[in-house]
Design a protein around this motif. Structure first.
Motif, PDB file in Angstrom:
ATOM      1  N   GLY A 124       0.827  -1.197   0.000  1.00  0.00           N
ATOM      2  CA  GLY A 124       0.000   0.000   0.000  1.00  0.00           C
ATOM      3  C   GLY A 124       0.861   1.246   0.000  1.00  0.00           C
ATOM      4  O   GLY A 124       2.095   1.174  -0.059  1.00  0.00           O
ATOM      5  N   ASP A 125       0.220   2.372   0.096  1.00  0.00           N
ATOM      6  CA  ASP A 125       0.906   3.652   0.069  1.00  0.00           C
ATOM      7  C   ASP A 125       1.929   3.747   1.204  1.00  0.00           C
ATOM      8  O   ASP A 125       1.591   3.540   2.366  1.00  0.00           O
ATOM      9  N   GLY A 126       3.178   4.034   0.856  1.00  0.00           N
ATOM     10  CA  GLY A 126       4.232   4.201   1.856  1.00  0.00           C
ATOM     11  C   GLY A 126       4.936   2.923   2.256  1.00  0.00           C
ATOM     12  O   GLY A 126       5.939   2.962   2.969  1.00  0.00           O
ATOM     13  N   ASP A 127       4.434   1.762   1.827  1.00  0.00           N
ATOM     14  CA  ASP A 127       5.090   0.495   2.141  1.00  0.00           C
ATOM     15  C   ASP A 127       6.360   0.337   1.303  1.00  0.00           C
ATOM     16  O   ASP A 127       6.571   1.048   0.321  1.00  0.00           O
ATOM     17  N   VAL A 128       7.187  -0.630   1.689  1.00  0.00           N
ATOM     18  CA  VAL A 128       8.418  -0.926   0.955  1.00  0.00           C
ATOM     19  C   VAL A 128       8.507  -2.437   0.766  1.00  0.00           C
ATOM     20  O   VAL A 128       8.293  -3.202   1.705  1.00  0.00           O
ATOM     21  N   LEU A 129       8.802  -2.848  -0.466  1.00  0.00           N
ATOM     22  CA  LEU A 129       9.084  -4.254  -0.756  1.00  0.00           C
ATOM     23  C   LEU A 129      10.591  -4.386  -0.804  1.00  0.00           C
ATOM     24  O   LEU A 129      11.269  -3.659  -1.524  1.00  0.00           O
ATOM     25  N   MET A 130      11.122  -5.316  -0.004  1.00  0.00           N
ATOM     26  CA  MET A 130      12.574  -5.442   0.121  1.00  0.00           C
ATOM     27  C   MET A 130      13.017  -6.874  -0.179  1.00  0.00           C
ATOM     28  O   MET A 130      12.349  -7.824   0.224  1.00  0.00           O
ATOM     29  N   VAL A 131      14.138  -6.996  -0.904  1.00  0.00           N
ATOM     30  CA  VAL A 131      14.749  -8.293  -1.193  1.00  0.00           C
ATOM     31  C   VAL A 131      16.228  -8.206  -0.873  1.00  0.00           C
ATOM     32  O   VAL A 131      16.798  -7.117  -0.791  1.00  0.00           O
ATOM     33  N   THR A 132      16.863  -9.368  -0.706  1.00  0.00           N
ATOM     34  CA  THR A 132      18.305  -9.353  -0.446  1.00  0.00           C
ATOM     35  C   THR A 132      19.091  -9.101  -1.722  1.00  0.00           C
ATOM     36  O   THR A 132      20.084  -8.383  -1.714  1.00  0.00           O
ATOM     37  N   ARG A 133      18.644  -9.694  -2.831  1.00  0.00           N
ATOM     38  CA  ARG A 133      19.290  -9.515  -4.137  1.00  0.00           C
ATOM     39  C   ARG A 133      18.220  -9.514  -5.216  1.00  0.00           C
ATOM     40  O   ARG A 133      17.196 -10.183  -5.080  1.00  0.00           O
ATOM     41  N   LEU A 134      18.464  -8.806  -6.301  1.00  0.00           N
ATOM     42  CA  LEU A 134      17.483  -8.713  -7.383  1.00  0.00           C
ATOM     43  C   LEU A 134      17.153 -10.063  -8.003  1.00  0.00           C
ATOM     44  O   LEU A 134      16.020 -10.307  -8.401  1.00  0.00           O
ATOM     45  N   ASP A 135      18.149 -10.961  -8.085  1.00  0.00           N
ATOM     46  CA  ASP A 135      17.887 -12.258  -8.715  1.00  0.00           C
ATOM     47  C   ASP A 135      16.928 -13.110  -7.892  1.00  0.00           C
ATOM     48  O   ASP A 135      16.387 -14.094  -8.382  1.00  0.00           O
TER      49      ASP A 135
END
Length: 179
Positions: free
Chosen positions: A53-64
């Motif tokens: 939603g608005d203001g959230d962040v999706l985070m991963v360790t690496r793009l792959d």
């Protein structure tokens, strides 16, 4: 809220290091799955994108861990952006749409990907045109010979059911109907 996404390709691999890194970076909730990145149908990634939603962040360790290709990455980033959320990769510091610099680099990458796609389309179209000029027949080959097609048409004109004709040539009824 910060949502993490962790993925490994096989059951033999472990998600532990990714989960640990995501937690250390402040992930509130982590979506995790063991599925090949080549698969387009990744249920946990879909769930993660759906809750953004608005203001959230999706985070991963690496793009792959997130995307199969540049195009796939850009589509995921577009969905993230449309949800009003940001994106961050822990390893690739340039891939952080929560900062102006990250948005700039992502926009440049999107431009390169779009340019690459247009080049591929142009080369493909040119190759198809040259093949047609040489008389190459494109598409799937006929399931029936010319003689069989003529015979099937005559049988159909004689009132024989399409299903019966199709069975005799070991093709689907729609093949006979298309004749």
């Amino acid at each position: 809220m910060i949502f993490g996404y962790a993925r490994v390709s096989t059951d033999n691999q472990t998600l532990d290091s990714q989960i640990e890194a995501l937690k250390a970076a402040g992930a509130d909730r982590i979506f995790q799955e063991k599925v090949s990145g080549a698969k387009a149908d990744r249920h946990e990634l879909k769930r993660a994108l759906a809750v953004l939603g608005d203001g959230d962040v999706l985070m991963v360790t690496r793009l792959d861990r997130l995307a199969r290709s540049t195009r796939d990455l850009l589509e995921i980033l577009d969905r993230t952006s449309k949800a009003g959320a940001g994106f961050r990769s822990l390893t690739e510091s340039w891939a952080d749409t929560t900062t102006p610099q990250g948005r700039l680099v992502t926009t440049i990458m999107a431009g390169f990907a779009e340019f690459e796609r247009s080049l591929i389309l142009a080369r493909t179209s040119e190759g198809i045109s040259r093949a047609k000029e040489r008389g190459v027949k494109l598409g799937r080959p006929f399931g029936m010979t010319h003689h069989q097609r003529q015979e099937a048409l005559a049988r159909k004109a004689g009132g024989e059911p399409v299903r019966k004709i199709a069975r005799s040539y070991n093709v689907s009824p729609s093949t006979i109907s298309r004749l």
